[in-house]
Write an enzyme that holds these catalytic residues in place. Structure first.
Site, PDB file in Angstrom:
ATOM      1  N   LYS A 274      -4.350  -6.888   3.358  1.00 12.30           N
ATOM      2  CA  LYS A 274      -4.196  -5.738   2.323  1.00 12.30           C
ATOM      3  C   LYS A 274      -5.721  -5.520   1.846  1.00 12.30           C
ATOM      4  CE  LYS A 274      -3.057  -2.323  -0.158  1.00 12.30           C
ATOM      5  NZ  LYS A 274      -3.645  -2.209  -1.228  1.00 12.30           N
TER       6      LYS A 274
ATOM      7  N   GLU B  12     -10.031   1.656   4.132  1.00 11.66           N
ATOM      8  CA  GLU B  12      -9.827   2.995   3.078  1.00 11.66           C
ATOM      9  C   GLU B  12     -11.128   3.431   2.406  1.00 11.66           C
ATOM     10  OE1 GLU B  12      -6.524   2.376   0.423  1.00 11.66           O
ATOM     11  OE2 GLU B  12      -7.911   2.910  -1.146  1.00 11.66           O
TER      12      GLU B  12
ATOM     13  N   SER C  50       0.950  -1.257   0.100  1.00  7.96           N
ATOM     14  CA  SER C  50       0.045   0.041   0.008  1.00  7.96           C
ATOM     15  C   SER C  50       0.863   1.230   0.088  1.00  7.96           C
ATOM     16  CB  SER C  50      -1.070   0.001   1.394  1.00  7.96           C
ATOM     17  OG  SER C  50      -1.724   1.113   1.341  1.00  7.96           O
TER      18      SER C  50
ATOM     19  N   HIS D   3      -7.503  -3.670   4.682  1.00  6.60           N
ATOM     20  CA  HIS D   3      -6.872  -2.376   4.556  1.00  6.60           C
ATOM     21  C   HIS D   3      -7.771  -1.632   3.518  1.00  6.60           C
ATOM     22  CE1 HIS D   3      -4.730   0.673   2.522  1.00  6.60           C
ATOM     23  NE2 HIS D   3      -3.897   1.083   3.522  1.00  6.60           N
ATOM     24  N   ASN D   4      -8.010  -2.011   2.300  1.00  4.74           N
ATOM     25  CA  ASN D   4      -8.795  -1.131   1.389  1.00  4.74           C
ATOM     26  C   ASN D   4     -10.127  -1.199   1.753  1.00  4.74           C
ATOM     27  OD1 ASN D   4      -6.311  -1.582   0.065  1.00  4.74           O
ATOM     28  ND2 ASN D   4      -7.122  -1.949  -1.694  1.00  4.74           N
TER      29      ASN D   4
HETATM   30  C1  6PG Z   1      -3.020   1.405  -1.715  1.00  4.42           C
HETATM   31  C2  6PG Z   1      -4.444   1.539  -2.325  1.00  4.42           C
HETATM   32  C3  6PG Z   1      -4.478   0.961  -3.778  1.00  4.42           C
HETATM   33  C4  6PG Z   1      -5.799   1.599  -4.471  1.00  4.42           C
HETATM   34  C5  6PG Z   1      -6.528   0.492  -4.376  1.00  4.42           C
HETATM   35  C6  6PG Z   1      -8.086   1.158  -4.140  1.00  4.42           C
HETATM   36  O1  6PG Z   1      -3.309   0.925  -0.468  1.00  4.42           O
HETATM   37  O2  6PG Z   1      -2.131   1.728  -1.963  1.00  4.42           O
HETATM   38  O3  6PG Z   1      -5.665   0.909  -1.365  1.00  4.42           O
HETATM   39  O4  6PG Z   1      -4.395  -0.290  -3.701  1.00  4.42           O
HETATM   40  O5  6PG Z   1      -5.691   2.525  -4.391  1.00  4.42           O
HETATM   41  O6  6PG Z   1      -6.657  -0.602  -5.313  1.00  4.42           O
HETATM   42  O7  6PG Z   1      -8.432   1.410  -5.595  1.00  4.42           O
HETATM   43  P1  6PG Z   1     -10.002   1.363  -5.978  1.00  4.42           P
HETATM   44  O8  6PG Z   1     -10.623   2.752  -5.207  1.00  4.42           O
HETATM   45  O9  6PG Z   1      -9.976   1.818  -7.377  1.00  4.42           O
HETATM   46  O10 6PG Z   1     -10.850   0.253  -5.725  1.00  4.42           O
END
Ligand code: 6PG
Length: 473
Positions: free
Chosen positions: A190, A197, A128, A193-194
């Site tokens: 991960k 996010e 990430s 994590h997303n």
């Molecule tokens: C990171 C991000 C990266 C990317 C994701 C989300 O941790 O560097 O999470 O992996 O931004 O793939 O992307 P989307 O918003 O396009 O799903």
């Protein structure tokens, strides 16, 4: 030419930047890309004694120290399988292949088992930090899929040391490299994590929308507010870049760029995977579910535009707006709830899969390099130190100290947003999650009664042991 300590396949932006990162740390790095133009371009601009490239796969493999350590930086899905197919027969037992993309963890488990048959050690590793992180130090989440679990093999330890040189630093200057035990565990961490996010970004976006629509602040006023919040408890990468995105002027014309960006969010899949996985395990993550749904709704732009004409809710001017400064506390407590849901999911899965994942280690490696890095993570690391296996994260005293006072603010803002017709899907879902999780007597007794009525599904009683069925009619 010196033997390379690590090889990288795939020179998209992330792959090229990671290669430069390794080389800048004095690690001899060899690179290969299917089309050699990218290799040539990288070497022309950044080639040095530590960075070498090869136009064909065989030469690339010969350039690597044995056992070989090869980091795949290719698009998740079929491209990873295609590279592995080309690669596997050329490798030797003991070689290590690391998948640094956003692969689905179950694909990583399948590939780990497949490559193990050839004696090749496969490590799924989430990375990430985007382009900048890849170049200057990302957060890395590795899942070590061998029976030795967290320790790994001797050659893994050599790899670990190399990776540690390239990662970001945590708050005590340690490397942001998670070394989790279990095939697929790194990609799983991960993925969550997303998911977190997505949920945090949704709350930030809703806060912006409320300030814009209900309080009628301009983008630069909202940018200033976020910049001010960045100095306090909300301090984090996402708040920082929110202030920067909102303050950006449009290069093509007057006004702010944010007003020209189409309100239609993309998504590559990791948020959806988180939600699908949570559903399959029966773990509620409504803040993440709603964040994915909000992006889905955003994608129906032309329908939204049409419906806006057909449902003219308008704006209610009679409402008294509460002070917007308190949205800082609301956003902060909302973010705490996002972490709680995501971490609960990781803990549950780790138990189900018998993975070695220490939650405080997860939080530690998210302190630097990654998209959700935040000052709050120091507190969360401390909260997790004294938690017992049976305790729910919502029971942590410090969590209660945050949620109890701050969540009492929410109803006023949620009501106000409804009256002003600003959808706060993420905030609502987060609030309802806490409300439902803390409801002593919920309404599921009626659900059970109805299920037993129409389908003889039976029910349990509060006052007697056993399974009951009633003849209702
Ligand atoms: C990171 C991000 C990266 C990317 C994701 C989300 O941790 O560097 O999470 O992996 O931004 O793939 O992307 P989307 O918003 O396009 O799903």
């Amino acid at each position: 030419m010196r033997m390379a300590q690590i090889g990288i396949i795939g020179l998209g932006v992330m792959g090229a930047n990671i290669a430069r990162n390794f080389a800048s740390k004095g690690i001899v790095t060899s690179v290969y890309n299917r089309s050699s133009e990218k290799t040539d371009a990288l070497l022309q601009e950044h080639g040095n004694e530590f960075l070498q490239g090869h136009a064909n796969l065989a030469d690339f493999l010969v350039s690597l120290e044995k056992p070989r350590k090869i980091l795949l930086m290719v698009t998740a899905g079929a491209p990873v399988d295609a590279v592995l197919e080309a690669l596997t027969s050329l490798l030797a037992p003991g070689d290590i292949v690391i998948d640094g993309g956003n692969s689905l963890f179950s694909d990583t488990q399948r590939r780990t088992a497949q490559l193990a048959k050839a004696g090749i050690h496969y490590i799924g590793m989430g990375i990430s930090g985007g382009e900048e992180g890849a170049l200057h130090g990302p957060s890395m989440m590795a899942g070590i899929g061998n029976e030795l679990g967290q320790q790994g093999m001797a050659s893994d330890m050599v790899l670990k040391e190399l990776l540690e040189k390239a990662t970001a630093r945590d708050f005590t200057n340690g490397p942001c490299l998670g070394w989790f035990g279990g095939a697929g565990s790194g990609h799983y961490v991960k993925m969550i994590h997303n998911g977190i996010e997505y949920a945090i970004m949704e709350l930030i976006a809703e806060t912006y929308q409320l300030l814009r629509k209900a309080y009628q602040l301009s983008p630069d006023q909202i940018a200033q507010l976020f910049a001010q919040w960045q100095k306090g408890k909300l301090n984090s990468y996402l708040i920082d870049i929110t202030a920067q995105v909102l303050a950006k002027k449009d290069d093509f014309g007057d006004g702010f760029l944010i007003d020209k960006i189409k309100d239609q969010a993309g998504q590559k899949g990791t948020g959806q995977w988180t939600v699908q996985d949570a559903f399959s395990r029966g773990i509620p993550v409504p803040s993440i579910v709603t964040a994915v749904e909000a992006r889905q709704i955003s994608s129906f732009r032309s329908i939204r535009v049409r419906l806006a004409q057909q449902y003219p809710f308008g704006k209610n001017n009679s409402i008294q707006l509460p002070p917007y400064e308190q949205l800082e506390d609301m956003l902060f407590s909302g973010i705490v709830l996002c972490y709680i849901q995501g971490l609960t999911l990781i803990a549950t899965t780790a138990k189900e899969q018998s993975w070695h994942i220490d939650l405080s280690e997860v939080i530690r490696i998210w302190q630097g390099g990654c998209i959700i890095r935040a000052t709050l993570l120091t507190n969360i690391s401390n909260w997790l130190k004294n938690i017992s296996a049976e305790q729910h994260l919502l029971e942590i005293p410090a969590v209660k100290e945050i949620l109890l006072p701050y969540m009492s603010l929410w109803p006023e803002y949620l009501n106000m947003a409804m009256v002003c017709h600003v959808p706060l899907m993420g905030y609502q879902a987060s609030y309802q999650y806490l409300l439902a999780m803390t409801e002593e007597q919920c309404s599921a007794n009626l659900i059970q009664g109805l299920r037993d009525f129409f389908g003889a599904h039976t029910y349990e009683r509060l006052d007697k042991e056993g399974i009951f069925h009633t003849v209702w009619e």
